[in-house]
Design an enzyme around this catalytic site. Structure first.
Site, short mmCIF file in Angstrom:
data_model
loop_
_atom_site.label_atom_id
_atom_site.label_comp_id
_atom_site.label_asym_id
_atom_site.label_seq_id
_atom_site.Cartn_x
_atom_site.Cartn_y
_atom_site.Cartn_z
N ARG A 3 11.88 -13.91 1.72
CA ARG A 3 11.27 -14.65 2.82
C ARG A 3 9.79 -14.84 2.53
O ARG A 3 9.06 -13.88 2.33
CB ARG A 3 11.43 -13.90 4.14
CG ARG A 3 12.86 -13.71 4.59
CD ARG A 3 13.52 -15.01 4.99
NE ARG A 3 14.94 -14.80 5.25
CZ ARG A 3 15.85 -15.76 5.20
NH1 ARG A 3 15.50 -17.00 4.88
NH2 ARG A 3 17.11 -15.50 5.46
N GLU A 4 9.38 -16.10 2.51
CA GLU A 4 7.99 -16.45 2.22
C GLU A 4 7.32 -16.80 3.54
O GLU A 4 7.91 -17.52 4.36
CB GLU A 4 8.03 -17.67 1.30
CG GLU A 4 6.73 -18.08 0.68
CD GLU A 4 6.94 -19.36 -0.13
OE1 GLU A 4 6.77 -19.30 -1.35
OE2 GLU A 4 7.29 -20.41 0.47
N ALA B 259 -11.35 -20.79 21.70
CA ALA B 259 -10.43 -19.91 20.98
C ALA B 259 -11.10 -19.38 19.73
O ALA B 259 -12.19 -19.81 19.37
CB ALA B 259 -9.16 -20.69 20.60
N GLU C 271 -15.86 -14.93 21.58
CA GLU C 271 -15.64 -16.36 21.34
C GLU C 271 -16.00 -17.21 22.56
O GLU C 271 -16.44 -18.35 22.43
CB GLU C 271 -14.19 -16.61 20.92
CG GLU C 271 -13.85 -16.07 19.54
CD GLU C 271 -14.43 -16.91 18.41
OE1 GLU C 271 -14.87 -18.05 18.66
OE2 GLU C 271 -14.44 -16.42 17.26
N GLU D 221 -18.50 -20.19 21.99
CA GLU D 221 -18.02 -21.58 22.07
C GLU D 221 -18.50 -22.32 23.31
O GLU D 221 -18.75 -23.52 23.23
CB GLU D 221 -16.49 -21.62 21.96
CG GLU D 221 -16.03 -21.20 20.57
CD GLU D 221 -14.72 -21.83 20.15
OE1 GLU D 221 -14.42 -21.82 18.95
OE2 GLU D 221 -13.97 -22.34 21.02
N GLY E 191 8.79 -19.14 12.30
CA GLY E 191 9.55 -19.37 11.07
C GLY E 191 8.74 -19.20 9.80
O GLY E 191 9.30 -18.99 8.73
N GLU F 87 1.27 -15.21 12.68
CA GLU F 87 0.18 -15.37 13.65
C GLU F 87 0.63 -15.02 15.07
O GLU F 87 1.58 -15.58 15.59
CB GLU F 87 -0.36 -16.82 13.65
CG GLU F 87 -1.51 -16.97 14.65
CD GLU F 87 -2.04 -18.40 14.80
OE1 GLU F 87 -1.50 -19.32 14.16
OE2 GLU F 87 -3.01 -18.57 15.56
N GLU G 144 -21.60 -20.78 16.69
CA GLU G 144 -20.70 -20.56 15.56
C GLU G 144 -20.51 -21.86 14.79
O GLU G 144 -20.43 -21.89 13.57
CB GLU G 144 -19.36 -20.07 16.11
CG GLU G 144 -18.29 -19.92 15.08
CD GLU G 144 -16.98 -19.49 15.73
OE1 GLU G 144 -16.40 -20.33 16.44
OE2 GLU G 144 -16.56 -18.34 15.53
N GLU H 162 -21.68 -26.03 15.09
CA GLU H 162 -22.41 -27.06 15.83
C GLU H 162 -21.56 -28.29 16.08
O GLU H 162 -21.98 -29.20 16.77
CB GLU H 162 -23.67 -27.45 15.04
CG GLU H 162 -23.34 -28.03 13.68
CD GLU H 162 -24.59 -28.19 12.81
OE1 GLU H 162 -24.59 -29.05 11.92
OE2 GLU H 162 -25.55 -27.44 13.04
#
Lengths: 179, 179
Positions: free
Chosen positions: A35-36, A74, A91, A95, A115, A119, A138, A140
């Protein structure tokens, strides 16, 4: 229906992307398979609103070839073991220049694309917003956009980013429940 | 805030994962930057229900190390140019053994994880379900699970897969509107 991981090898290591090739063995029939998948440190996204408007960001997204994508604020976990809430606070300031008094895990962790990548994503509801103390920008190329909560249905129609869809749909359900 | 793609190179090509490294140039300041991301052919997922129950699948998901993940029936486009609706019809038959009389694009394409992959996802609402003509099993490790529509809120709480969250949340909104 279970399986065990027999081995795990890094087959490509880039700046952001690490590709693994694992061998797994299934409990029921002993079959082995390769499995990759892509290793990822995990992400957070913040549904930040002040009771009248929700805060979003627009930015170029080179991987998908889009000049501007409208998203929840995010970011990625700096290291795999970073506390997601700490990432979210950092963040949000970077942001949209805000801190929040009240934080609640709206959903997560969930898997972004089960799949082919590990993440994980945590989505937080951030309310009680105040201007954050000055933070280095972070990026511009990020532009802030605020949208009235009254326009949430139309906003969800426009959105093409998965975490933003999930967060705003959960916000909609939350606001409806409060009536 | 725009950018142009100056070059694009494949830096890793595996069985499922292709990693690209592109160079982009930003219109406003002429700055050039390298962007690494994962190429993906795109996916479909199907919210299939018969008016009383929604059809889901359980399967081992090796990339995230989970023995069982509860998901909408789904699949990858065979080739990048495959019609997503054709993929959806094929996968619905392969995964839950059903065909559907009525198809509607519920959402899409949206991006699964805009920061590092170009994966697009289309989610279809499939109703008017009938048993499909015999189809070869794509994967014998898939188990079908049906959940009453009346239990949709509790189901959404359980779900940890992004496309499934998005599809079921949109179904909930749809059913409430008809409510």
């Amino acid at each position: 229906m279970g399986f065990k991981r027999i081995s795990s090898d890094v087959v490509y290591k880039g700046k952001i992307v690490t590709v693994y090739k694992d061998t797994v063995r299934y409990d029921d029939d002993g079959e082995e398979a390769e499995r990759e998948y892509v290793g990822h440190p995990g992400s957070v996204a913040m549904v930040a609103h002040d009771g009248e408007r929700v805060f979003l960001v627009n930015q170029p997204r080179e991987p998908v070839g889009e000049q501007q994508v409208l998203e929840l604020p995010a970011g990625k976990l700096d290291v795999e073991e970073e506390d997601p809430l700490a990432t979210a606070k950092r963040e949000l300031a970077e942001e949209i220049g805000k801190s929040a008094e009240d934080w609640e895990l709206l959903k997560g962790p969930y898997y972004a694309s089960v799949g082919f990548t590990n993440e994980k994503v945590w989505i937080y509801l951030a309310t009680g917003l105040e201007d954050a103390e000055a933070e280095a920008d972070e990026n511009e190329r990020i532009e802030i956009e605020t949208v009235p909560l009254a326009d949430l249905d139309a906003l969800i129609e426009r959105v093409v980013d998965a975490k933003t869809l999930i967060g705003l749909e959960l916000l909609r359900t939350r606001l409806q429940a409060k009536g």
